[in-house]
Design an enzyme around this catalytic site. Structure first.
Site, PDB file in Angstrom:
ATOM      1  N   CYS A 230       0.830  -1.205   0.000  1.00  0.00           N
ATOM      2  CA  CYS A 230       0.000   0.000   0.000  1.00  0.00           C
ATOM      3  C   CYS A 230       0.868   1.260   0.000  1.00  0.00           C
ATOM      4  CB  CYS A 230      -0.982  -0.050   1.174  1.00  0.00           C
ATOM      5  SG  CYS A 230      -2.429   0.983   0.881  1.00  0.00           S
TER       6      CYS A 230
ATOM      7  N   HIS B 162      -3.509  -4.910   0.320  1.00  0.00           N
ATOM      8  CA  HIS B 162      -2.837  -5.463   1.505  1.00  0.00           C
ATOM      9  C   HIS B 162      -2.888  -6.990   1.468  1.00  0.00           C
ATOM     10  CE1 HIS B 162      -2.340  -1.750   3.881  1.00  0.00           C
ATOM     11  NE2 HIS B 162      -3.413  -1.341   3.235  1.00  0.00           N
TER      12      HIS B 162
ATOM     13  N   GLU C 100      -1.316  -9.001   3.166  1.00  0.00           N
ATOM     14  CA  GLU C 100      -1.113  -9.595   4.504  1.00  0.00           C
ATOM     15  C   GLU C 100      -2.409 -10.055   5.168  1.00  0.00           C
ATOM     16  OE1 GLU C 100      -0.632  -6.415   3.722  1.00  0.00           O
ATOM     17  OE2 GLU C 100      -1.095  -5.026   5.348  1.00  0.00           O
TER      18      GLU C 100
HETATM   19  N1  GLN Z   1      -1.852   6.728   3.035  1.00  0.00           N
HETATM   20  C1  GLN Z   1      -2.004   6.005   1.829  1.00  0.00           C
HETATM   21  C2  GLN Z   1      -3.391   6.174   1.232  1.00  0.00           C
HETATM   22  O1  GLN Z   1      -4.285   6.592   1.897  1.00  0.00           O
HETATM   23  C3  GLN Z   1      -1.689   4.530   2.037  1.00  0.00           C
HETATM   24  C4  GLN Z   1      -2.669   3.842   2.926  1.00  0.00           C
HETATM   25  C5  GLN Z   1      -2.167   2.516   3.450  1.00  0.00           C
HETATM   26  O2  GLN Z   1      -0.975   2.212   3.415  1.00  0.00           O
HETATM   27  N2  GLN Z   1      -3.056   1.701   3.969  1.00  0.00           N
HETATM   28  O3  GLN Z   1      -3.591   5.886   0.088  1.00  0.00           O
END
Ligand code: GLN
Length: 533
Positions: A382, A508, A510
């Protein structure tokens, strides 16, 4: 008909109730029963999505886009199920629903009270999940410690639910701690007795006690606990500290915990198939090699903030007979080039996990640059992918001043930008791009090979995305966008094909790794690191 198992805790918090609930779930699944877990959290936040990871640890995201307590991660990993919105209930969500109904006039002039309106709403959340999943067993864990003011409505709702369900349909398991006094060489049972008394004062007599302890519980102390807490001797279960959480189901099985539960719920026991789980634990206990993986993030002081990432790395290790040694790196320390190199020189792989806000970003960019230039296997998650795109744009494409508009609204090259549908969103809770979305992987890419297929579905939690205006320029310079949303509009996976493993995802991964089925992207990372050992 669903049978219910309520799990409460006493004496202290952080007893590992979540692991115990997940482990019991595993033992029932191993007998061929269908199981779901549910978590009740007494705090007033509607969900943990707005809480700092320092306060609450990781926010676990489900397929249906709920931002939930990290215990749901344990439940999914141990029982290999996919849970959702209905599986995590907070006081905030219960109260906000009841208040909305009151404003609508649904209560027809009644005085709206904790009993029965709040407790009815809590009970309807239990029944709602049973209706959707129709499980043989529903395990419901109450967060916090019995006696807390906050959890009272939940405890009262369980009392009512148990009485209404009737004998043999619902039981409660109370988890406590037996402190060890080194001076007298004794495990003390008194705090557990008191804790059971507190539970009784709310009208709940537990059927089973699970006692956390650092030492084996002597027979005499088990008998004492059984006598004072009014539970059968075989229902006093020892839960000793273990090296790996995945050993807990086996430890509970040797004490016949599932059989005791089934007897009490009047369900005939079945043979448990735990062969694969036993093999897993064997592998965990006898690693042949060690892989040192750096996690460079900003919540490194609280490892719970990245718990699914850590577990996913371990799962990929288990598949390789390897143990994972995590090197926590505070990304702020990597802002200094020399320090960054120093910190990374002894690691076999690097993960840059998700996150929010500008703190430590320049350090993360340095970490990624190091991994890219030195061919250290890298996985970005992400925010980690967004940083990898920024780093490539700045240092390879030559777009000096490339950034995410999250960190610099006036960036010269906003290669990461707010998603269109986010532009007019003002509220924080539950408003990101959340939950499962499909992604199409490029034929022949590292990602497609790792997954063994081209159409995948993964969980998301973000507001920003790769800015398509720069897609061509960046990919012309060699960064491959190997995963896109089905409409081709959102970049989901990037990779550098020439390196051993340089892969990052907007989603994600994970959240979907399992101890017996490591996630392909984590497995790819650890496989690559092991090849180079
Ligand atoms: N801050 C980034 C976004 O909002 C990444 C978010 C995250 O890593 N979950 O897109």
């Amino acid at each position: 008909m669903t049978k219910y198992i309520f799990i409460t805790g006493g004496v202290v918090s952080s007893l590992g109730k979540g692991i115990i609930a997940a482990s019991l779930g595993r033992l029932l699944r191993a007998r061929g029963f269908s199981v779901i877990n549910q978590k009740f959290d007494p705090y007033i936040n509607v969900d943990p999505g707005t809480m700092s990871p320092f306060q609450h640890g990781e926010v676990f995201v489900t397929d249906d886009g709920a931002e939930t307590d990290l215990d749901l991660g344990h439940y999914e990993r141990f029982t290999d199920t996919s849970l959702g919105k209905l599986n995590n209930v907070t006081s905030g969500s219960v109260y906000s629903h009841v208040i909305k109904k009151e404003r609508r006039g649904d209560y027809l002039g009644a005085t709206v009270q904790v009993i029965p309106h709040i407790t009815n709403e809590i009970k309807s959340r239990i029944n709602g999940a049973s209706k959707q999943f129709k499980p043989d067993f529903q395990l419901i864990e109450i967060g916090g410690t019995v006696g807390d003011i906050e959890s009272l409505p939940f405890v009262e709702a369980i009392r009512q639910f148990k009485a209404e369900a009737g004998i043999g349909n619902a039981i409660s398991v109370h988890c406590t701690l037996l402190p060890y006094l080194p001076t007298s060489g004794e495990l003390k049972t008194k705090p557990s007795q008191h804790s059971v008394n507190v539970l009784r004062s709310y009208g709940i007599q537990p059927e089973i006690l699970v006692c956390r302890t650092t030492k084996p519980i002597p027979k005499t102390e088990k008998e004492k606990l059984a006598l004072f807490c009014s539970v059968p001797k075989e229902a006093v279960i020892e839960c000793r500290d273990m090296k790996s959480i995945y050993e807990v189901p086996l430890a509970l099985e040797t004490q016949n915990m599932a059989k005791v539960v089934l007897d009490m719920l009047r369900v005939p026991d079945r043979k448990a198939d735990l062969k694969d789980w036993e093999k897993l634990v064997e592998r965990i206990k006898n690693p042949k090699k060690v892989v040192r993986v750096a996690i460079a993030g900003k919540y490194t002081k609280l490892s719970d903030a990245y718990i699914s990432v850590v577990e996913s790395l371990k799962h990929a290790g288990y598949a390789n007979d390897a143990s994972i040694d995590i090197k926590w790196i505070n990304s702020e320390e990597c802002i200094d080039d020399k320090k960054c190199k120093e910190l990374l020189k002894d690691v076999h792989a690097v993960v840059v996990p998700g996150g929010f806000g500008i703190r430590g970003i320049e350090g993360k960019l340095n970490v990624i640059k190091y991994a890219r230039e030195n061919n250290v296997p890298f996985l970005g998650l992400c925010l980690g992918m967004q940083c990898a795109v920024i780093e490539y744009a700045r240092n390879v494409v030559g777009l000096k001043g490339a950034n995410s508009s999250e960190f610099d609204e006036h960036a010269a090259y906003p290669v990461i930008d707010l998603m269109l549908e986010q532009k007019n969103v003002n509220a924080y809770g539950g408003t990101m791009r959340l939950g499962a979305y499909e992604c199409i992987l490029k034929k022949g890419s590292k990602a497609a090979k790792a997954y063994g297929k081209e159409k995948i579905s993964e969980r998301h939690r973000h507001r920003y995305e790769v800015n398509n205006e720069y897609l061509k320029q960046i990919s012309d310079a060699g960064l491959v966008f190997s995963g896109m949303s089905p409409d081709g509009m959102l970049a989901e996976v990037i990779e550098l094909p020439k390196l051993d493993w340089f892969v990052a995802s907007q989603f994600h991964p994970e959240f979907k790794s399992r101890p017996e089925k490591p996630h392909p992207l984590f497995k790819g990372l650890i496989d690559a690191a092991i090849k180079k050992l």
